[in-house]
Each structure stands twice: as structure tokens, then as C-alpha cells.
Design a protein around this motif. Structure first.
Motif, PDB file in Angstrom:
ATOM      1  N   ASP A 201      -3.127 -13.493   6.157  1.00  0.00           N
ATOM      2  CA  ASP A 201      -2.141 -12.135   5.958  1.00  0.00           C
ATOM      3  C   ASP A 201      -0.949 -13.137   5.749  1.00  0.00           C
ATOM      4  O   ASP A 201       0.376 -12.810   4.988  1.00  0.00           O
ATOM      5  CB  ASP A 201      -1.633 -11.669   7.155  1.00  0.00           C
ATOM      6  CG  ASP A 201      -2.692 -10.131   6.952  1.00  0.00           C
ATOM      7  OD1 ASP A 201      -3.773 -10.228   6.123  1.00  0.00           O
ATOM      8  OD2 ASP A 201      -2.733  -9.637   8.051  1.00  0.00           O
TER       9      ASP A 201
ATOM     10  N   GLN B 130       2.071 -12.921   2.658  1.00  0.00           N
ATOM     11  CA  GLN B 130       2.841 -12.563   3.301  1.00  0.00           C
ATOM     12  C   GLN B 130       3.942 -13.966   3.235  1.00  0.00           C
ATOM     13  O   GLN B 130       5.405 -13.305   1.954  1.00  0.00           O
ATOM     14  CB  GLN B 130       3.850 -12.583   4.485  1.00  0.00           C
ATOM     15  CG  GLN B 130       3.082 -10.582   5.301  1.00  0.00           C
ATOM     16  CD  GLN B 130       2.697 -10.258   6.610  1.00  0.00           C
ATOM     17  OE1 GLN B 130       2.274 -11.580   7.613  1.00  0.00           O
ATOM     18  NE2 GLN B 130       4.033 -10.038   7.158  1.00  0.00           N
TER      19      GLN B 130
ATOM     20  N   ALA C 139       4.771 -13.208  -0.838  1.00  0.00           N
ATOM     21  CA  ALA C 139       5.510 -11.757  -1.020  1.00  0.00           C
ATOM     22  C   ALA C 139       7.039 -12.109  -0.925  1.00  0.00           C
ATOM     23  O   ALA C 139       7.826 -12.179  -2.201  1.00  0.00           O
ATOM     24  CB  ALA C 139       5.241 -10.633  -0.885  1.00  0.00           C
ATOM     25  N   GLU C 140       7.248 -13.224   0.178  1.00  0.00           N
ATOM     26  CA  GLU C 140       8.659 -13.783   0.144  1.00  0.00           C
ATOM     27  C   GLU C 140       9.077 -14.277  -0.690  1.00  0.00           C
ATOM     28  O   GLU C 140       9.998 -14.569  -0.768  1.00  0.00           O
ATOM     29  CB  GLU C 140       8.691 -14.013   1.761  1.00  0.00           C
ATOM     30  CG  GLU C 140       8.014 -12.771   2.278  1.00  0.00           C
ATOM     31  CD  GLU C 140       7.675 -13.622   3.602  1.00  0.00           C
ATOM     32  OE1 GLU C 140       8.271 -14.656   4.664  1.00  0.00           O
ATOM     33  OE2 GLU C 140       8.158 -12.468   4.725  1.00  0.00           O
TER      34      GLU C 140
ATOM     35  N   ARG D 186      -5.711  -7.319   0.650  1.00  0.00           N
ATOM     36  CA  ARG D 186      -5.145  -7.736   1.101  1.00  0.00           C
ATOM     37  C   ARG D 186      -3.367  -8.033   0.381  1.00  0.00           C
ATOM     38  O   ARG D 186      -2.690  -7.390   0.928  1.00  0.00           O
ATOM     39  CB  ARG D 186      -5.343  -7.737   2.010  1.00  0.00           C
ATOM     40  CG  ARG D 186      -6.344  -8.419   2.608  1.00  0.00           C
ATOM     41  CD  ARG D 186      -5.561  -7.083   3.976  1.00  0.00           C
ATOM     42  NE  ARG D 186      -4.823  -7.997   4.593  1.00  0.00           N
ATOM     43  CZ  ARG D 186      -4.354  -6.203   5.828  1.00  0.00           C
ATOM     44  NH1 ARG D 186      -4.544  -5.745   5.908  1.00  0.00           N
ATOM     45  NH2 ARG D 186      -3.488  -7.145   6.765  1.00  0.00           N
TER      46      ARG D 186
ATOM     47  N   HIS E 103      -1.696  -5.461  -0.694  1.00  0.00           N
ATOM     48  CA  HIS E 103      -0.705  -4.293   0.860  1.00  0.00           C
ATOM     49  C   HIS E 103       0.644  -5.019   0.800  1.00  0.00           C
ATOM     50  O   HIS E 103       1.451  -4.208   0.925  1.00  0.00           O
ATOM     51  CB  HIS E 103      -1.458  -4.212   1.352  1.00  0.00           C
ATOM     52  CG  HIS E 103      -1.427  -4.421   2.792  1.00  0.00           C
ATOM     53  ND1 HIS E 103      -0.927  -2.301   3.398  1.00  0.00           N
ATOM     54  CD2 HIS E 103      -0.704  -4.953   3.705  1.00  0.00           C
ATOM     55  CE1 HIS E 103      -0.096  -2.731   4.538  1.00  0.00           C
ATOM     56  NE2 HIS E 103       0.018  -3.880   4.944  1.00  0.00           N
ATOM     57  N   PHE E 104       0.326  -6.285   0.377  1.00  0.00           N
ATOM     58  CA  PHE E 104       2.241  -6.823   0.694  1.00  0.00           C
ATOM     59  C   PHE E 104       2.788  -7.096  -0.256  1.00  0.00           C
ATOM     60  O   PHE E 104       3.922  -8.026  -0.203  1.00  0.00           O
ATOM     61  CB  PHE E 104       1.987  -8.621   1.588  1.00  0.00           C
ATOM     62  CG  PHE E 104       0.988  -8.402   3.018  1.00  0.00           C
ATOM     63  CD1 PHE E 104       1.472  -8.417   3.891  1.00  0.00           C
ATOM     64  CD2 PHE E 104      -0.188  -8.837   3.029  1.00  0.00           C
ATOM     65  CE1 PHE E 104       0.776  -7.773   4.867  1.00  0.00           C
ATOM     66  CE2 PHE E 104      -0.862  -8.887   4.475  1.00  0.00           C
ATOM     67  CZ  PHE E 104      -0.256  -8.544   5.296  1.00  0.00           C
TER      68      PHE E 104
END
Length: 270
Positions: A182, A186, A189-190, A218, A221-222
Motif C-alpha cells: 500500500d 500510495q 499516486a502521490e 488496491r 483505491h489509491f
């Protein structure tokens, strides 16, 4: 708009066919955009050609770039050719790799973790004799390296992010690394980059794409963007299962996927 950002050719020593062979195959397959992304040399090694059956020689790298750019111009009325490279990620050598890539007009760079602790991720023997805790540690370390690769800011695409399962399908069932997975997603995405859906897993023992549907869920989701890569090592695999991937992404809930031109993200609706 059909695109494939992950292809190899004979320079890397374990693929067959010339760059032009892949371009012709892409045209025949109805591709709109083809990215050429052969394995980068081992820039931090003293030898010119440190691993002849894994990656190209350092002396071949400028010739590789020149050939892609020449063919890009030759075929511009039939298909758009993008200049890419699949880069190994070695944290201790990242500045050397960055300096080499800055010399050339890449449309994108795929960052792939191919080794952990000096051993290939595809080496099935690395798992022999490890207990459950040790297996979890190896999986956690792999995703920590992937997360670190994101934070370098060098890569637009992450390659085959669960490829450790390729010759060890039980990798998928190793529990305990969920937080590291995760954290890596993340970070993607960032940093507003993408992961690839890589269909070459079908050629390995695992018999499926990278990454798994569970990991794609997942990623969605992010808010992670995705792209497509056949990881073709023979021309016939260019664009392999592109339509199946597009359909599956829509079923999972994705609305778009992306490619990169001059390192700028181009969004394509699914």
C-alpha cells in the motif's frame, strides 16, 4: 488509440528481432503508438558489457537511441514511436543512472526492480529453505525498493510490480507485506506516475498478468494511473491481450489509462 510501452529487441541478449521488426509487428497489430524500451546497460559496472544476456552494452546505448529516433522519423506516417528504456533500480547508483538518462530525449523511463539483495527476482531458488518470516521479509524488502524507486522522481512508469511471482506463484500468498504494498501504491499516486499492466506473466510459471487483479483494485483505491506493456521479447507479442486488459480494467472500475510523450502524461479514456 492502442499503445504498448514495453518492448525489447536483440540488443538485450535475451530477446529476438530488431527494433524495426517490432515496429512492423505493431503496425500489423493495429497499434497507434509503440514504445521501444529495451533494458538499460549496467552503468555502474566497469565493464562495457557486464551482462550480455540481460542488458545491452554501455557502448550500444547511444546507438540504441539513435536507431529509435531514426525509425521514429521513418515510420511517422504509419505509427507513433516513443523513445523509452527499461531501467534497473539500484538505490546506491541512482545518480549515475540519472546522469546517463539526462543525455537523451526519452519520452518515458520504466523503473523495474529486477534484483533484491543481489539476486534476480526471477530466481526461484532464492525461496528455498526460507521460513514464513523470512519469506515475508523478502516480500517486504521488494516493495520497499519499489517505493524507494518512486521517490527518486526518475521514472514515469513502474514495471511489473509483482513480477516476483513469475517463477514462484506462491509469492502471491505470502502474507505480511500489505502495508509495504500500500505504501508503494500510495507513493505512485502521490508522484503522479503509473504502473503497467504487463501481459508477459502469461509466459512464466504464474501464467497471468502483472499485477494481480487484487493489486489493481488496491491501485484504483489509491488513485493510481495504469498503462499497458506487453513486455514483448518477440515481435509477435506486441500488443498481446491489449483488448482483454482494457476490458478487465473497466470491469475493475478504471475509467482511463495513460501513456507518456516527452515525459508528459497523456490520458486515454477506457
Amino acid at each position: 488509440m492502442k499503445f504498448d510501452l514495453h518492448t525489447h529487441h536483440d540488443r538485450c541478449g535475451h530477446a529476438s528481432g530488431s527494433i524495426e521488426d517490432y515496429i512492423k509487428a505493431a503496425i500489423d497489430a493495429g497499434m497507434t503508438i509503440l514504445g521501444i524500451s529495451d533494458h538499460s546497460p549496467y552503468f555502474a559496472r566497469e565493464e562495457d558489457h557486464a551482462q550480455p544476456y540481460i542488458a545491452m552494452a554501455k557502448s550500444e546505448f547511444p546507438r540504441y537511441v539513435d536507431e529509435v529516433l531514426r525509425l521514429k522519423e521513418r515510420y511517422k506516417d504509419k505509427i507513433e514511436i516513443l523513445l523509452g528504456v527499461e531501467s534497473d533500480f539500484f538505490p546506491e547508483h541512482i545518480d549515475k543512472y540519472r546522469a546517463e538518462y539526462e543525455k537523451y530525449p526519452f519520452d518515458y523511463i520504466i523503473g523495474s526492480v529486477h534484483q533484491t539483495r543481489g539476486v534476480s527476482i526471477f530466481n526461484r531458488n532464492r525461496w528455498k529453505g526460507l521460513n514464513a518470516r523470512q519469506q515475508t521479509d523478502e516480500k517486504m524488502h521488494y516493495y520497499e525498493l519499489i517505493r524507494q524507486s518512486v521517490h527518486t522522481g526518475l521514472f514515469q512508469v513502474l514495471g511489473h510490480i509483482d513480477a516476483m511471482k513469475g517463477y514462484y506463484p506462491a509469492f502471491q500468498d505470502i502474507a505480511g507485506a500489505e502495508a509495504e504494498i500500500d505504501a508503494a501504491l500510495q507513493a505512485v499516486a502521490e508522484h503522479d506516475i503509473a504502473i503497467e499492466i504487463n501481459t508477459s506473466g502469461k509466459t512464466k510459471d504464474v501464467g497471468g498478468w502483472y499485477p494481480s487483479d487484487a493489486m489493481l483494485e488496491r491501485a484504483l483505491h489509491f488513485g493510481v494511473d495504469v498503462t499497458f506493456g506487453s513486455d514483448a521479447h518477440i515481435p509477435d507479442r506486441v500488443g498481446d491481450e491489449w483488448e482483454l486488459v482494457r476490458r478487465r480494467l473497466k470491469e475493475i472500475g478504471f475509467k482511463r489509462w495513460v501513456f507518456y510523450r516527452r515525459k508528459a502524461k497523456v490520458i486515454v479514456e477506457l
